[in-house]
Design a protein around this motif. Sequence first.
Motif, PDB file in Angstrom:
ATOM      1  N   LEU A  98       0.388  -1.173  -0.055  1.00  0.00           N
ATOM      2  CA  LEU A  98      -0.353  -0.155  -0.218  1.00  0.00           C
ATOM      3  C   LEU A  98       0.580   0.939  -0.427  1.00  0.00           C
ATOM      4  CD1 LEU A  98      -3.232  -1.554   2.267  1.00  0.00           C
ATOM      5  CD2 LEU A  98      -3.252  -1.048   0.100  1.00  0.00           C
ATOM      6  N   LEU A  99       2.318   1.269  -0.319  1.00  0.00           N
ATOM      7  CA  LEU A  99       3.301   2.292   0.432  1.00  0.00           C
ATOM      8  C   LEU A  99       3.035   3.333  -1.127  1.00  0.00           C
ATOM      9  CD1 LEU A  99       5.157   4.226   0.716  1.00  0.00           C
ATOM     10  CD2 LEU A  99       6.311   2.441  -0.045  1.00  0.00           C
ATOM     11  N   SER A 100       2.423   2.680  -2.326  1.00  0.00           N
ATOM     12  CA  SER A 100       2.013   3.667  -3.706  1.00  0.00           C
ATOM     13  C   SER A 100       0.525   4.220  -3.617  1.00  0.00           C
ATOM     14  CB  SER A 100       2.050   2.262  -4.765  1.00  0.00           C
ATOM     15  OG  SER A 100       1.491   1.121  -4.494  1.00  0.00           O
ATOM     16  N   LEU A 101      -0.352   3.593  -3.101  1.00  0.00           N
ATOM     17  CA  LEU A 101      -1.462   4.347  -2.713  1.00  0.00           C
ATOM     18  C   LEU A 101      -1.233   5.220  -1.734  1.00  0.00           C
ATOM     19  CD1 LEU A 101      -4.950   4.327  -3.461  1.00  0.00           C
ATOM     20  CD2 LEU A 101      -4.934   3.389  -1.527  1.00  0.00           C
ATOM     21  N   ASP A 102      -0.025   4.883  -0.496  1.00  0.00           N
ATOM     22  CA  ASP A 102      -0.589   6.561   0.180  1.00  0.00           C
ATOM     23  C   ASP A 102       0.663   6.939  -0.185  1.00  0.00           C
ATOM     24  OD1 ASP A 102      -0.158   6.567   3.290  1.00  0.00           O
ATOM     25  OD2 ASP A 102       1.174   6.783   3.064  1.00  0.00           O
ATOM     26  N   THR A 103       1.384   6.706  -0.918  1.00  0.00           N
ATOM     27  CA  THR A 103       2.403   7.939  -1.923  1.00  0.00           C
ATOM     28  C   THR A 103       1.041   9.016  -2.546  1.00  0.00           C
ATOM     29  OG1 THR A 103       4.309   6.751  -1.403  1.00  0.00           O
ATOM     30  CG2 THR A 103       4.560   8.656  -2.562  1.00  0.00           C
ATOM     31  N   LEU A 104       0.623   8.488  -3.010  1.00  0.00           N
ATOM     32  CA  LEU A 104      -0.788   9.033  -4.027  1.00  0.00           C
ATOM     33  C   LEU A 104      -1.094  10.085  -3.635  1.00  0.00           C
ATOM     34  CD1 LEU A 104      -1.521   8.858  -7.239  1.00  0.00           C
ATOM     35  CD2 LEU A 104      -3.378   7.272  -6.261  1.00  0.00           C
ATOM     36  N   ARG A 105      -1.784   9.491  -2.663  1.00  0.00           N
ATOM     37  CA  ARG A 105      -2.501  10.027  -1.443  1.00  0.00           C
ATOM     38  C   ARG A 105      -1.871  11.545  -1.261  1.00  0.00           C
ATOM     39  NH1 ARG A 105      -6.075   5.064   1.273  1.00  0.00           N
ATOM     40  NH2 ARG A 105      -7.244   4.977   0.054  1.00  0.00           N
ATOM     41  N   ARG A 106      -0.516  11.804  -1.059  1.00  0.00           N
ATOM     42  CA  ARG A 106      -0.484  12.090  -0.399  1.00  0.00           C
ATOM     43  C   ARG A 106       0.465  13.124  -1.046  1.00  0.00           C
ATOM     44  NH1 ARG A 106       1.763  11.305   5.492  1.00  0.00           N
ATOM     45  NH2 ARG A 106       0.474   9.481   6.071  1.00  0.00           N
ATOM     46  N   ALA A 107       0.453  12.926  -2.023  1.00  0.00           N
ATOM     47  CA  ALA A 107       1.173  13.650  -3.234  1.00  0.00           C
ATOM     48  C   ALA A 107      -0.300  14.707  -3.796  1.00  0.00           C
ATOM     49  CB  ALA A 107       1.482  12.870  -4.388  1.00  0.00           C
ATOM     50  N   LEU A 108      -1.501  14.029  -3.652  1.00  0.00           N
ATOM     51  CA  LEU A 108      -2.581  14.866  -4.152  1.00  0.00           C
ATOM     52  C   LEU A 108      -2.371  15.861  -2.755  1.00  0.00           C
ATOM     53  CD1 LEU A 108      -4.633  12.026  -5.467  1.00  0.00           C
ATOM     54  CD2 LEU A 108      -3.320  14.224  -6.847  1.00  0.00           C
ATOM     55  N   GLU A 109      -2.760  14.903  -1.578  1.00  0.00           N
ATOM     56  CA  GLU A 109      -2.507  16.317  -0.241  1.00  0.00           C
ATOM     57  C   GLU A 109      -2.331  17.588  -0.179  1.00  0.00           C
ATOM     58  OE1 GLU A 109      -2.679  14.152   3.469  1.00  0.00           O
ATOM     59  OE2 GLU A 109      -4.200  12.585   2.593  1.00  0.00           O
ATOM     60  N   ASP A 110      -0.860  17.307  -0.876  1.00  0.00           N
ATOM     61  CA  ASP A 110       0.661  18.224  -0.769  1.00  0.00           C
ATOM     62  C   ASP A 110       0.378  19.328  -2.071  1.00  0.00           C
ATOM     63  OD1 ASP A 110       1.761  17.173   1.442  1.00  0.00           O
ATOM     64  OD2 ASP A 110       3.399  17.366   0.410  1.00  0.00           O
ATOM     65  N   ARG A 111      -0.290  18.450  -3.049  1.00  0.00           N
ATOM     66  CA  ARG A 111      -1.248  19.863  -3.921  1.00  0.00           C
ATOM     67  C   ARG A 111      -1.971  20.500  -3.893  1.00  0.00           C
ATOM     68  NH1 ARG A 111      -4.624  19.117  -7.971  1.00  0.00           N
ATOM     69  NH2 ARG A 111      -4.135  20.374  -9.844  1.00  0.00           N
ATOM     70  N   ILE A 112      -2.896  19.779  -2.986  1.00  0.00           N
ATOM     71  CA  ILE A 112      -4.076  20.864  -2.795  1.00  0.00           C
ATOM     72  C   ILE A 112      -3.497  21.882  -1.807  1.00  0.00           C
ATOM     73  CG2 ILE A 112      -6.373  20.489  -1.174  1.00  0.00           C
ATOM     74  CD1 ILE A 112      -6.333  17.514  -2.918  1.00  0.00           C
ATOM     75  N   ALA A 113      -2.880  21.292  -0.484  1.00  0.00           N
ATOM     76  CA  ALA A 113      -2.130  22.865   0.639  1.00  0.00           C
ATOM     77  C   ALA A 113      -1.587  23.476   0.294  1.00  0.00           C
ATOM     78  CB  ALA A 113      -1.441  21.617   1.505  1.00  0.00           C
ATOM     79  N   TRP A 114      -0.605  23.709  -1.083  1.00  0.00           N
ATOM     80  CA  TRP A 114       0.296  24.576  -1.689  1.00  0.00           C
ATOM     81  C   TRP A 114      -1.059  25.591  -2.420  1.00  0.00           C
ATOM     82  CZ3 TRP A 114       1.347  25.431  -6.651  1.00  0.00           C
ATOM     83  CH2 TRP A 114       2.047  26.345  -7.171  1.00  0.00           C
ATOM     84  N   GLN A 115      -2.131  24.812  -2.907  1.00  0.00           N
ATOM     85  CA  GLN A 115      -2.939  25.773  -3.906  1.00  0.00           C
ATOM     86  C   GLN A 115      -3.533  26.341  -2.921  1.00  0.00           C
ATOM     87  OE1 GLN A 115      -5.277  22.628  -6.340  1.00  0.00           O
ATOM     88  NE2 GLN A 115      -4.237  23.361  -7.953  1.00  0.00           N
ATOM     89  N   ALA A 116      -3.964  26.147  -1.506  1.00  0.00           N
ATOM     90  CA  ALA A 116      -4.622  26.669  -0.895  1.00  0.00           C
ATOM     91  C   ALA A 116      -3.480  28.254   0.116  1.00  0.00           C
ATOM     92  CB  ALA A 116      -4.963  25.849   0.635  1.00  0.00           C
ATOM     93  N   SER A 117      -2.387  27.249  -0.487  1.00  0.00           N
ATOM     94  CA  SER A 117      -1.276  28.271   0.593  1.00  0.00           C
ATOM     95  C   SER A 117      -0.843  29.221  -0.150  1.00  0.00           C
ATOM     96  CB  SER A 117      -0.011  27.866   0.842  1.00  0.00           C
ATOM     97  OG  SER A 117       0.556  27.009  -0.007  1.00  0.00           O
ATOM     98  N   THR A 118      -0.771  28.870  -1.814  1.00  0.00           N
ATOM     99  CA  THR A 118      -0.796  30.348  -2.578  1.00  0.00           C
ATOM    100  C   THR A 118      -2.310  31.300  -3.083  1.00  0.00           C
ATOM    101  OG1 THR A 118      -1.188  28.141  -4.141  1.00  0.00           O
ATOM    102  CG2 THR A 118       0.883  29.033  -4.010  1.00  0.00           C
ATOM    103  N   GLU A 119      -3.102  30.788  -2.927  1.00  0.00           N
ATOM    104  CA  GLU A 119      -4.086  31.348  -3.362  1.00  0.00           C
ATOM    105  C   GLU A 119      -4.907  32.804  -2.127  1.00  0.00           C
ATOM    106  OE1 GLU A 119      -7.315  28.743  -3.549  1.00  0.00           O
ATOM    107  OE2 GLU A 119      -6.885  27.934  -5.516  1.00  0.00           O
ATOM    108  N   ASP A 120      -3.601  31.709  -0.441  1.00  0.00           N
ATOM    109  CA  ASP A 120      -4.145  32.521   0.672  1.00  0.00           C
ATOM    110  C   ASP A 120      -3.048  34.212   0.615  1.00  0.00           C
ATOM    111  OD1 ASP A 120      -5.967  31.002   2.154  1.00  0.00           O
ATOM    112  OD2 ASP A 120      -4.608  29.758   3.070  1.00  0.00           O
ATOM    113  N   GLY A 121      -1.800  33.311  -0.344  1.00  0.00           N
ATOM    114  CA  GLY A 121      -0.495  34.322  -0.365  1.00  0.00           C
ATOM    115  C   GLY A 121      -1.201  35.589  -1.408  1.00  0.00           C
ATOM    116  N   VAL A 122      -2.547  35.551  -2.840  1.00  0.00           N
ATOM    117  CA  VAL A 122      -2.440  36.066  -3.899  1.00  0.00           C
ATOM    118  C   VAL A 122      -3.845  37.104  -2.975  1.00  0.00           C
ATOM    119  CG1 VAL A 122      -4.440  36.906  -5.632  1.00  0.00           C
ATOM    120  CG2 VAL A 122      -2.273  34.633  -5.458  1.00  0.00           C
TER     121      VAL A 122
END
Lengths: 134, 426
Positions: free
Chosen positions: A109-133
């Motif tokens: 399940l390492l691959s699935l876990d990694t996939l989920r975290r990659a997507l979570e990080d992306r969402i978190a990153w998008q949220a932080s840049t939107e906050d920045g704007v």
Amino acid sequence: MDDLYRDEILEHYRHPHNFGTLPEPDAVYEGANPLCGDRITLMLGISEAGVVDEVAFTGRGCAISQASASMLTDSIRGKPLGEIAKLGRQDVLDELGIEISPARLKCALLSLDTLRRALEDRIAWQASTEDGVA
Amino acid sequence: MTDYDVEALRAEFPALALEQHGRPAAYFDGPGGTQVSQRVIDAVTRYYLTSNANDGGAFLTSERSDAVVAEARGAVADLLGAASPDEIKFGYNMTTLTFHISRSIGATLAPRDEIVVTTLDHEANVSPWRRLADDRGLVVRTVDIHPDDATLDLDSLDAVLGPRTKLVAVGLASNSVGTINPVREIAARARAVGALTYVDAVHYVPHGPVDVRALGADFLVTSAYKWFGPHLGALYGRADVLDALPAYKVRPAHDRFQTGTQNFEGIAGTLAAVDYLRSVGRRYGEVAADAGEGGRRAEILAAMRAIQDYELTLAARLIRGLTAIRGVRVHGMAEPSRLAERTPTVAVTIDGVSPREAAQALGRQGIFAWDGDFYARALIERLGLYETGGVLRLGIVHYNTAAEVDRLLEALEGIAADRGARVAAG
């Protein structure tokens, strides 16, 4: 029956699909199994429409962890994020097709876990840049 | 690769053929120390026959001694996933290594600095830090457990971590109840406050793969006699951390942390024990030679995965059997769904029978198991079992068999039933 699946896993392991890196990924995460050190770095290219149009991974570790990443990357290519979010543990285990002992579940399940975290990080990153704007 | 063949492996361990009153010995004492393969015996003998000398000399036997130490450091580096053989130091045993390195670490600390220990740990990863605290005016804080399943309470870790924390001492797995601790998470939280992590992996190593770098451990200690080698300790220290420490050693010694003349024959045997594990990996594991892992490391990982899978089947059988015996209580995790969170080391008590009496009754039948607190004194006290003699510890390693587990269960059933009958008669 089991042998057939086992051969397929070894084939994915020896010749992993989508093995490599993306020059400009939209999401990246390095997942690791802390006890045995299995590693997967997953990179996704995501279109404006929210479809995973590019996917690549690098990694090292046991056959199950690497084959699982090879199979999972095959199965998410070209799929919309909404559909990928629905992928569960059982989908990954079904794809592998062999009985996985409790000790090896983390490898599978390492691959699935990694996939989920990659997507979570992306969402978190998008949220932080939107906050920045704002 | 073929299916795991425990009988073929057992044939390599001469001591497993021991009999007591015509019955084969059943070794469930692995967490206290394991038997060795013929390779290890041969390597120790060969060292005495061909290489016996002190190190650092300009002649054949001394050069051979240097070579065996260098090779064994590389082998243990691969066993633990260290970046370099230079990060491995041998010593008398884990306790002595820990007392020694704690002196060096202590030299970098100031009064009122804090060290974190846990209730789950063996005293060898607690007492050296308490003594250091006494000597240097440090403060020791303790992480508690959840007594129902004997896992570490991570909230209690957060409560004791702070800007003064300099070191967190934690076990990779409990030598008494088998709990595997989330050491990567603990090391990450320690790092976040600027503290080092010192991991006692003595109990865990024979049961599964280890990667010190993935764990984020700054130090990790192990003992070869728990993984089918001689009585020898080994310490991993991350290179940059070791380099920054002052060393206590005699002036000209070339290695900063290996003090005095080494146990060369033990080091030769340790190298052979790793070679044995490699052979298990080649026979019964999936060796990931083409996945960027070096040959020896890949073989060891393959072995430890195969061993882990096999041991889990025995642990499931043992725990299922134990929970079915009336009057037997398992201390620690007993749910089948949590087998991957523990080693196959199971602590039990039997109603109305002291752990010593139970161990004696097993011993009379040729079944070897330890009773007591196994130096995990704080844990046994926390579980409220100290006054009643601790627990009976049933330890499975990779050379145990399903038939042995069944024989153990039958014997325990008899011990529990005898007691039940005595109570009924009384």
